[in-house]
Scaffold this motif. Structure first.
Motif, PDB file in Angstrom:
ATOM      1  N   ALA A 150      38.482  45.975  48.433  1.00 19.14           N
ATOM      2  CA  ALA A 150      37.524  46.668  47.570  1.00 19.14           C
ATOM      3  C   ALA A 150      36.444  47.354  48.406  1.00 19.14           C
ATOM      4  N   ARG A 151      35.990  46.649  49.447  1.00 17.13           N
ATOM      5  CA  ARG A 151      34.987  47.229  50.331  1.00 17.13           C
ATOM      6  C   ARG A 151      35.543  48.493  51.010  1.00 17.13           C
ATOM      7  N   GLN A 152      36.787  48.419  51.475  1.00 23.29           N
ATOM      8  CA  GLN A 152      37.414  49.578  52.126  1.00 23.29           C
ATOM      9  C   GLN A 152      37.611  50.714  51.134  1.00 23.29           C
ATOM     10  N   ALA A 153      38.023  50.390  49.905  1.00 24.08           N
ATOM     11  CA  ALA A 153      38.208  51.432  48.887  1.00 24.08           C
ATOM     12  C   ALA A 153      36.876  52.083  48.534  1.00 24.08           C
ATOM     13  N   THR A 154      35.832  51.272  48.426  1.00 23.38           N
ATOM     14  CA  THR A 154      34.500  51.804  48.128  1.00 23.38           C
ATOM     15  C   THR A 154      34.039  52.727  49.242  1.00 23.38           C
ATOM     16  N   LYS A 192      34.224  71.219  42.587  1.00 20.60           N
ATOM     17  CA  LYS A 192      35.640  70.918  42.803  1.00 20.60           C
ATOM     18  C   LYS A 192      35.865  69.429  42.492  1.00 20.60           C
ATOM     19  N   THR A 193      36.860  69.151  41.657  1.00 16.15           N
ATOM     20  CA  THR A 193      37.167  67.758  41.304  1.00 16.15           C
ATOM     21  C   THR A 193      37.862  67.095  42.482  1.00 16.15           C
ATOM     22  N   PRO A 194      37.337  65.969  42.916  1.00 17.28           N
ATOM     23  CA  PRO A 194      37.964  65.315  44.070  1.00 17.28           C
ATOM     24  C   PRO A 194      39.337  64.745  43.702  1.00 17.28           C
ATOM     25  N   ASP A 195      40.234  64.778  44.652  1.00 17.38           N
ATOM     26  CA  ASP A 195      41.584  64.243  44.465  1.00 17.38           C
ATOM     27  C   ASP A 195      41.603  62.802  44.990  1.00 17.38           C
ATOM     28  N   PHE A 240      43.781  56.227  46.295  1.00 22.63           N
ATOM     29  CA  PHE A 240      44.452  55.143  45.571  1.00 22.63           C
ATOM     30  C   PHE A 240      45.725  54.694  46.284  1.00 22.63           C
ATOM     31  N   GLN A 241      46.440  55.619  46.883  1.00 20.04           N
ATOM     32  CA  GLN A 241      47.621  55.237  47.654  1.00 20.04           C
ATOM     33  C   GLN A 241      47.225  54.340  48.829  1.00 20.04           C
ATOM     34  N   ASP A 242      46.176  54.728  49.537  1.00 23.05           N
ATOM     35  CA  ASP A 242      45.691  53.913  50.657  1.00 23.05           C
ATOM     36  C   ASP A 242      45.223  52.540  50.175  1.00 23.05           C
ATOM     37  N   MET A 243      44.513  52.547  49.054  1.00 20.58           N
ATOM     38  CA  MET A 243      44.000  51.294  48.525  1.00 20.58           C
ATOM     39  C   MET A 243      45.164  50.363  48.145  1.00 20.58           C
TER      40      MET A 243
END
Length: 155
Positions: free
Chosen positions: A141-145, A3-6, A11-14
């Motif tokens: 960036a750390r949070q997005a990662t 399943k391809t992750p959404d 990205f909205q959160d980031m």
């Protein structure tokens, strides 16, 4: 099947967590208006002093012209009066031009001082903003990662 992750939510959160600091723009505006105010004060002071010099020069010249216009007994007296007027006018011109030069020198020195201090302030502000932005971007960036790793781990 895989399943391809959404990543839409990620990205909205980031983007919501991206550092957008409008206070730096506000501070830059305040700095520029303060510099403009100080530069205007320098220019107005110079204009005021130049006006005073011009008025004094005109007053002195008019006083000398009054002496020139008085009735003389001998024709040679008119030549002497004209010569005296020309000499006095040359002296007045030298004095007043020196006064204008002093005004110009003061304006130049004040302007250089203002621009040097503004440059130092701007450099310090830019360094602070760059350091803060770097920290904020690294945190984002750390949070997005971390969020991406969590999504990938769920899949």
């Amino acid at each position: 099947m895989a399943k391809t992750p959404d990543f839409t939510k990620t990205f909205q959160d980031m983007m919501q967590k991206m550092p957008v600091d409008t206070s730096s723009m506000s501070e830059a505006f305040k700095s520029q208006t303060a510099l403009g105010e100080r530069m205007t004060r320098v220019a107005l002071d110079a204009a005021e002093r130049s006006t005073e010099i011009s008025a004094a020069w005109a007053k002195d010249t008019l006083a000398r012209m009054g002496e020139l216009a008085t009735k003389k007994e001998q024709p040679a007296d008119y030549a002497k009066a004209m010569s005296d007027f020309a000499s006095a006018a040359a002296e007045l011109a030298a004095e007043h031009m020196a006064a204008y030069a002093e005004v110009a020198k003061k304006v130049q020195m004040d302007t250089v001082d203002l621009l040097m201090s503004a440059g130092k302030e701007a450099g310090a502000d830019m360094q602070r903003m760059a350091e803060k932005t770097t920290r904020d971007v690294q945190d984002a960036a750390r949070q997005a990662t971390d969020a991406t790793k969590n999504i990938v781990n769920k899949v």
